[in-house]
Design a protein around this motif. Structure first.
Motif, short mmCIF file in Angstrom:
data_model
loop_
_atom_site.label_atom_id
_atom_site.label_comp_id
_atom_site.label_asym_id
_atom_site.label_seq_id
_atom_site.Cartn_x
_atom_site.Cartn_y
_atom_site.Cartn_z
N GLN A 131 -21.16 9.19 -37.58
CA GLN A 131 -22.27 9.37 -37.68
C GLN A 131 -22.36 10.79 -37.36
OE1 GLN A 131 -22.69 5.79 -35.06
NE2 GLN A 131 -23.84 5.30 -36.15
N LYS A 132 -21.46 11.32 -36.54
CA LYS A 132 -21.88 13.17 -35.88
C LYS A 132 -21.80 13.64 -37.09
CE LYS A 132 -20.12 11.97 -31.16
NZ LYS A 132 -19.43 12.47 -29.81
N ALA A 133 -21.45 13.86 -37.84
CA ALA A 133 -20.88 14.41 -39.02
C ALA A 133 -22.49 14.29 -40.06
CB ALA A 133 -19.50 14.32 -39.79
N VAL A 140 -21.50 14.46 -44.89
CA VAL A 140 -21.19 13.00 -45.24
C VAL A 140 -21.69 12.68 -46.52
CG1 VAL A 140 -20.16 10.87 -44.21
CG2 VAL A 140 -20.07 13.33 -43.14
N ALA A 141 -20.79 11.79 -47.36
CA ALA A 141 -21.88 10.87 -48.75
C ALA A 141 -21.73 9.93 -47.89
CB ALA A 141 -20.53 10.85 -49.38
N ASP A 146 -20.87 4.11 -44.79
CA ASP A 146 -21.14 2.53 -44.38
C ASP A 146 -19.63 1.65 -44.66
OD1 ASP A 146 -23.70 2.89 -45.51
OD2 ASP A 146 -23.49 2.83 -47.60
N LYS A 147 -18.59 2.75 -45.66
CA LYS A 147 -17.28 1.89 -45.32
C LYS A 147 -16.77 2.17 -44.13
CE LYS A 147 -14.04 3.34 -48.48
NZ LYS A 147 -13.36 4.38 -49.56
N ALA A 148 -16.66 3.01 -43.79
CA ALA A 148 -16.61 3.55 -41.98
C ALA A 148 -16.78 2.10 -41.84
CB ALA A 148 -16.96 4.84 -41.02
#
Length: 361
Positions: A131-133, A140-141, A146-148
């Motif tokens: 989220q931070k990245a 971040v794609a 979403d996968k995380a």
């Protein structure tokens, strides 16, 4: 010749005398043959009344509460703390079981919970880093984020499930302690220490039978024709054979309100305070109830009711003669009989009914 005339005179005089006597006796014979005057039928007026009356019925005294205590889980009896006749309080410990496999299941469930908790923490941290990245455009794609997030939710659900499983095993461990469900007396103990119980381990799996004897229920079957006479304040007195001369009292506590089809009766219950232990519970009792109809009914002398092969009836005197009125008998009080049929108050009823009295007499 003179002698002949005297004989003839004597014969004539006798004939005249006999004729005279016959004429005097004729009216008397006629009087005897005259028809007797008709008998006078005494009548009384039917009355409408709503008296109280007493009814004696059998009853049964039962514990207010009575249960069989079963073990929830399978195990060996480790320790017994109560026996037949023991007075126990609600929540009091009665027995302790031991089941080593439950301890192993709890340790396994606890280990699974810890493992899944670690997975949940890792997924949570990974998602927060992404989220931070993702705050920098193109770093971040979106699919990776979403996968995380999906992995975090899955690990959270797995961790919650593990916690619930551990709770189930912990609850089963709690069932190893058998406690009393209410204040009462142990009336049966079926096993000794070391016995295997629970989970259909024995034919009769109940450890204890507990009954509440300080408070009893007196059950009485009220016949159908008296069911409507019950009212909320119905009072009773009763006796039991093991306490001769002792009279107990109670008031109606509840009734089923439904007619039992097998016995054609309504079950009524009367609560009995037995703190002094005067009653054991389980006795049969002779119950005397004070009842009253919900509304006035018709009463006639008991002698007015005729019970014949053709049915039960009374004889009513109408202006055009006497009529048979079919009736259904209710209760009897002293010399009066309660009847139900086509008869109303103040109608004239033959006091002494009989089959020999014909209609329109």
């Amino acid at each position: 010749m003179h002698l002949i005339h005297r004989s003839v005179y004597t014969l004539l005089s006798g004939a005249v005398l006999l004729a005279s006597c016959h004429q005097k006796q004729a009216p008397a014979a006629a009087e005897k043959q005259a028809p007797a005057p008709p008998a006078v039928l005494e009548t009384v007026a039917a009355i409408s009344d709503n008296p109280t009356y007493t009814l004696t019925l059998p009853g049964e005294l039962l514990p207010y509460e009575q249960v069989l205590v079963y073990p929830k889980v399978k195990g060996f009896i480790k320790k017994l703390y109560a026996d037949r006749g023991s007075k126990v309080k609600k929540g009091q410990l009665l027995a302790v079981l031991e089941a080593p496999e439950l301890n192993q299941q709890f340790l396994s469930a606890q280990s699974d919970e810890r493992k899944l908790y670690e997975n949940y923490l890792y997924s949570k941290q990974a998602y927060q880093r992404l989220q931070k990245a993702a705050a920098k455009t193109g770093a971040v794609a979106a699919i990776e984020l979403d996968k995380a997030y999906t992995q975090l939710r899955a690990d959270s659900a797995a961790y919650n499930t593990a916690g619930a499983n551990k709770g189930v095993v912990a609850q089963l461990q709690g069932y190893l302690r058998i406690t009393a469900p209410f204040d009462g007396t142990i009336v049966a103990r079926n096993f000794s220490e070391g016995a295997l119980v629970g989970d259909n381990a024995t034919k009769n799996g109940a450890l204890f039978a507990i009954a509440q004897q300080t408070h009893l229920r007196l059950t009485v079957a009220i016949p159908e024709k008296h069911a409507q006479s019950l009212h909320p304040n119905t009072m009773i007195t009763f006796t039991v054979s093991d306490r001769p001369g002792k009279i107990f009292t109670s008031a109606l506590s509840r009734n089923s309100g439904l007619l039992q089809t097998d016995s054609r009766s309504v079950m009524a219950e009367f609560d009995v305070d037995n703190k002094d232990g005067a009653l054991n519970g389980g006795e049969y009792a002779q119950v005397k109830l004070t009842l009253r109809r919900p509304e006035p009914t018709i009463w006639v002398p008991a002698s007015s009711v005729v019970r014949a092969q053709s049915g039960v009836f009374i004889l009513r005197k109408d202006p055009d003669g006497i009529k048979r009125i079919p009736v259904i008998e209710g209760i009897k009080k002293d010399t009066l009989q309660e009847v139900f049929g086509e008869v109303t108050a103040d109608q004239q009823i033959i006091k002494k009914g009989s089959e020999e009295i014909h209609e329109k007499q």
